[in-house]
Design a protein around this motif. Structure first.
Motif, short mmCIF file in Angstrom:
data_model
loop_
_atom_site.label_atom_id
_atom_site.label_comp_id
_atom_site.label_asym_id
_atom_site.label_seq_id
_atom_site.Cartn_x
_atom_site.Cartn_y
_atom_site.Cartn_z
N CYS A 1 -5.96 -3.11 6.67
CA CYS A 1 -4.78 -2.83 6.34
C CYS A 1 -4.30 -1.82 6.63
N GLY A 2 -5.58 -0.89 6.79
CA GLY A 2 -4.89 0.87 6.69
C GLY A 2 -5.06 0.73 8.43
N ILE A 3 -5.63 -0.12 9.61
CA ILE A 3 -5.09 0.52 10.55
C ILE A 3 -4.77 -0.85 11.08
N VAL B 1 -1.53 -2.65 10.74
CA VAL B 1 -0.63 -1.51 10.00
C VAL B 1 0.82 -1.91 10.72
N GLU B 2 0.72 -2.10 11.69
CA GLU B 2 2.08 -2.54 12.66
C GLU B 2 3.21 -3.31 11.51
N LEU C 1 2.52 -4.78 7.87
CA LEU C 1 2.37 -4.32 7.07
C LEU C 1 3.46 -3.21 6.39
N ASN C 2 3.98 -2.20 8.30
CA ASN C 2 4.94 -0.98 7.49
C ASN C 2 6.12 -2.12 7.97
N LYS D 1 6.00 2.64 3.73
CA LYS D 1 6.19 1.83 4.22
C LYS D 1 4.31 1.05 4.01
N GLY E 1 2.23 -0.51 5.22
CA GLY E 1 0.82 0.19 5.98
C GLY E 1 -0.07 1.81 5.54
N PHE E 2 1.20 2.13 5.31
CA PHE E 2 1.15 3.69 5.33
C PHE E 2 0.17 3.69 3.66
N ALA F 1 -3.24 2.75 3.38
CA ALA F 1 -3.85 3.62 4.34
C ALA F 1 -3.92 4.98 3.42
N SER G 1 -6.16 1.32 -0.24
CA SER G 1 -7.85 0.77 0.23
C SER G 1 -8.00 2.22 -1.26
#
Length: 87
Positions: free
Chosen positions: A34-36, A39-40, A42-43, A51, A53-54, A57, A61
């Motif tokens: 989810c963090g890497i 991310v696109e 999820l954003n 967002k 994804g942010f 991150a 987590s």
């Protein structure tokens, strides 16, 4: 009787390892996935102006990791009672 004790110890350890592996998979998916990796995607979703994804991150987590710690303690308490090794 000693063989039964060894069997129970192995069963206890197997369940413990299975629990740890499954929780490590959840941790990996949330922190790395989810963090890497995702991310696109999820954003595209926003929570409170940030967002997703942010958020994963930076905060998600960490919250997930804390949840995993409490869940592990709760499940291990149940497992200890099941195998009569609780205090």
């Amino acid at each position: 009787m000693a063989f039964d004790s060894q069997e129970r110890a192995k069963a206890y350890w197997d369940k413990n390892v299975k629990l740890m592996i499954s929780l490590l998979i959840v941790w990996f998916v949330v922190s790395f996935g989810c963090g890497i990796l995702f991310v696109e995607q999820l954003n595209q979703i926003q929570i409170g102006g940030y967002k997703l994804g942010f958020w994963f991150a930076q905060q998600g987590s960490i919250y997930t990791f804390l949840g995993i710690i409490f869940y592990y303690a709760w499940k291990m308490r149940q497992l200890d009672r099941e195998f009569n090794v609780d205090e």
